[in-house]
Design a protein around this motif. Structure first.
Motif, mmCIF file in Angstrom:
data_model
loop_
_atom_site.group_PDB
_atom_site.id
_atom_site.type_symbol
_atom_site.label_atom_id
_atom_site.label_comp_id
_atom_site.label_asym_id
_atom_site.label_seq_id
_atom_site.Cartn_x
_atom_site.Cartn_y
_atom_site.Cartn_z
ATOM 1 N N MET A 1 0.835 -1.183 0.000
ATOM 2 C CA MET A 1 0.000 0.000 0.000
ATOM 3 C C MET A 1 0.878 1.244 0.000
ATOM 4 O O MET A 1 1.794 1.366 0.790
ATOM 5 N N THR A 2 0.602 2.167 -0.878
ATOM 6 C CA THR A 2 1.332 3.418 -0.953
ATOM 7 C C THR A 2 0.585 4.479 -0.176
ATOM 8 O O THR A 2 -0.594 4.724 -0.418
ATOM 9 N N GLY A 3 1.276 5.120 0.766
ATOM 10 C CA GLY A 3 0.649 6.162 1.566
ATOM 11 C C GLY A 3 0.401 7.424 0.768
ATOM 12 O O GLY A 3 1.091 7.706 -0.217
ATOM 13 N N LYS A 4 -0.602 8.181 1.214
ATOM 14 C CA LYS A 4 -0.872 9.470 0.592
ATOM 15 C C LYS A 4 -1.626 10.353 1.567
ATOM 16 O O LYS A 4 -2.237 9.880 2.528
ATOM 17 N N LEU A 5 -1.575 11.654 1.285
ATOM 18 C CA LEU A 5 -2.282 12.660 2.064
ATOM 19 C C LEU A 5 -3.222 13.411 1.145
ATOM 20 O O LEU A 5 -2.780 13.967 0.134
ATOM 21 N N THR A 6 -4.508 13.401 1.491
ATOM 22 C CA THR A 6 -5.519 14.097 0.695
ATOM 23 C C THR A 6 -6.384 14.954 1.614
ATOM 24 O O THR A 6 -6.376 14.794 2.831
ATOM 25 N N THR A 7 -7.154 15.840 1.002
ATOM 26 C CA THR A 7 -8.072 16.693 1.752
ATOM 27 C C THR A 7 -9.228 17.092 0.854
ATOM 28 O O THR A 7 -9.183 16.917 -0.363
ATOM 29 N N HIS A 8 -10.270 17.608 1.459
ATOM 30 C CA HIS A 8 -11.323 18.294 0.732
ATOM 31 C C HIS A 8 -11.975 19.293 1.672
ATOM 32 O O HIS A 8 -11.830 19.206 2.885
ATOM 33 N N VAL A 9 -12.671 20.275 1.076
ATOM 34 C CA VAL A 9 -13.302 21.332 1.857
ATOM 35 C C VAL A 9 -14.773 21.410 1.460
ATOM 36 O O VAL A 9 -15.089 21.508 0.274
ATOM 37 N N LEU B 1 0.742 14.695 -0.578
ATOM 38 C CA LEU B 1 1.918 13.838 -0.434
ATOM 39 C C LEU B 1 1.542 12.442 -0.888
ATOM 40 O O LEU B 1 0.398 12.020 -0.705
ATOM 41 N N GLU B 2 2.516 11.726 -1.434
ATOM 42 C CA GLU B 2 2.306 10.310 -1.746
ATOM 43 C C GLU B 2 3.644 9.648 -2.003
ATOM 44 O O GLU B 2 4.639 10.305 -2.277
ATOM 45 N N GLY B 3 3.629 8.331 -1.891
ATOM 46 C CA GLY B 3 4.836 7.553 -2.165
ATOM 47 C C GLY B 3 5.992 7.923 -1.263
ATOM 48 O O GLY B 3 5.841 8.056 -0.058
#
Length: 119
Positions: free
Chosen positions: A1-9, A53-55
Motif C-alpha cells: 500500500m502506498t501512503g498518501k495525504l488528501t483533503t477536501h473542503v 503527499l504520496e509515495g
C-alpha cells in the motif's frame, strides 16, 4: 500500500463543496519552525486534483494544513469584515505510518469549522 495525504473542503453554510480555497501543506520542523511544502487550490468539487503527499514524499512527522477560508468567503461576498473572523484555518496532525492514507477534510462556515480523520 502506498501512503498518501488528501483533503477536501465542504462549505456547510451553503451545502456545497468549497472550490477555490488555497490549501498549503506545511511541515513542522524542529529548530526551523514551519516550512511550506506544497500549495494548491481546491477544484469545483472541493478537492485537490492531486494528493498533497504520496509515495516516497510521505514521511513520518508533524504537518499542518493551512486553509485560506477568509479569501474564499470574501470572493463569495459572504464576508465583508476586515479582518474576517476566520482567515487561515490551521489543522495540525501527525503522520505515524507513511504507508497509510491520511485524509483531512475541513467543514467550514463563515463563523466556524470542523475537521476529522477521514478515509
Amino acid at each position: 500500500m502506498t501512503g498518501k495525504l488528501t483533503t477536501h473542503v465542504l462549505d456547510i453554510s451553503i451545502g456545497k463543496p468549497a472550490g477555490g480555497v488555497l490549501v498549503e501543506l506545511v511541515t513542522v520542523c524542529q529548530n526551523k519552525g514551519l516550512e511550506i511544502l506544497r500549495s494548491s487550490y481546491t477544484n469545483e468539487d472541493g478537492r485537490l486534483n492531486l494528493p498533497l503527499l504520496e509515495g516516497e514524499d510521505m514521511k513520518q512527522g508533524i504537518y499542518e494544513l493551512h486553509f485560506h477560508v477568509g479569501d474564499y468567503y470574501r470572493k463569495l461576498g459572504a464576508s465583508n469584515e476586515s479582518p474576517s473572523f476566520l482567515d487561515c484555518v490551521p489543522v495540525r496532525f501527525g503522520v505515524s505510518d507513511p504507508a497509510s492514507h491520511y485524509h483531512v477534510p475541513l467543514l467550514i462556515s463563515p463563523g466556524g469549522y470542523s475537521t476529522y480523520r477521514g478515509s
